[in-house]
Design a protein around this motif. Structure first.
Motif: not given
Length: 222
Positions: A103-105, A124-136
């Motif tokens: 969410v914050p990403m 944030y684009a870098r962190d979004l990719r990492a957090t989304v990848g971890t979740l999925l």
């Protein structure tokens, strides 16, 4: 994918998760290009990602995770396995924690685009990719395998109804070409096999060409 009983065909879930991974990778890569925040392609990619992420999230919560949470735990866990019921709550809670980190990403990417802040966007684009990848990755490895053992065929079927209701008929015309943009041919064939002939025809004749004209995400090759 392809190992679940047919009545629990998870093809569309896996394809959607891959599309989310694709978009976040494209956004991260775009942060390295010149004048990235002025590019319509970046804004289109982000708008498509954000919309479909919301639709997927709402449908999964209503039709899958909430129903799975409500299942009674097994009183006698299976020997050596821990029992699906016993570990279901722990797995879903872990998934929720991963989801909260996304969410914050997403808020950060929104703010960076609004403020035309390139450095902020890149971070944030870098962190979004990492957090989304971890979740999925967690969903695919730990949560999706529990669906056939937890939900009835009817309960699983309500997810498609919920998703289509959240998406809407007009949204389907964007969703399918977005979902299959750049997808491997086996994935494309598997998804299209699930659809009735009129939908496949509409996808090939109208929806895909329109998508390519109007909403071409960053880095797509057709």
């Amino acid at each position: 994918m392809g190992t679940e009983p047919r009545r629990f065909d998870l093809t569309m879930l896996h394809a959607a998760y891959d599309a989310f991974r694709r978009d976040t990778a494209q956004l991260e890569a775009a942060a390295e290009s010149d004048d990235v925040l002025a590019k319509t392609a970046v804004e289109n990619t982000w708008a498509l990602f954000r919309f479909h992420w919301h639709v997927q999230d709402v449908a999964e919560k209503r039709a899958l995770w909430t129903v799975m949470y409500a299942k009674e735990p097994d009183p006698e866990p299976e020997q050596g396995g821990g029992g699906v019921g016993r570990r279901l709550g722990v797995v879903l809670e872990a998934m929720d924690l991963h989801a909260l980190r996304v969410v914050p990403m997403m808020d950060g990417v929104d703010a960076a685009l609004e403020q035309h802040d390139r450095a902020m966007f890149a971070r944030y684009a870098r962190d979004l990719r990492a957090t989304v990848g971890t979740l999925l990755d967690f969903k695919e490895s730990a949560v999706l395998p529990l669906i056939p053992d937890t939900l009835t065929a009817f309960e699983w079927g309500t997810f498609d109804v919920e998703f289509r209701g959240e998406l809407g008929l007009r949204g389907l015309g964007v969703f399918l070409p977005w979902l299959l943009d750049g997808a491997p041919e086996p994935t494309r064939r598997a998804v299209l096999r699930l659809l009735p002939p009129p939908i496949r025809l509409a996808y090939r004749a109208r929806w895909r060409p329109r998508y390519r004209r109007r909403n071409r995400p960053v880095g797509t090759t057709g």
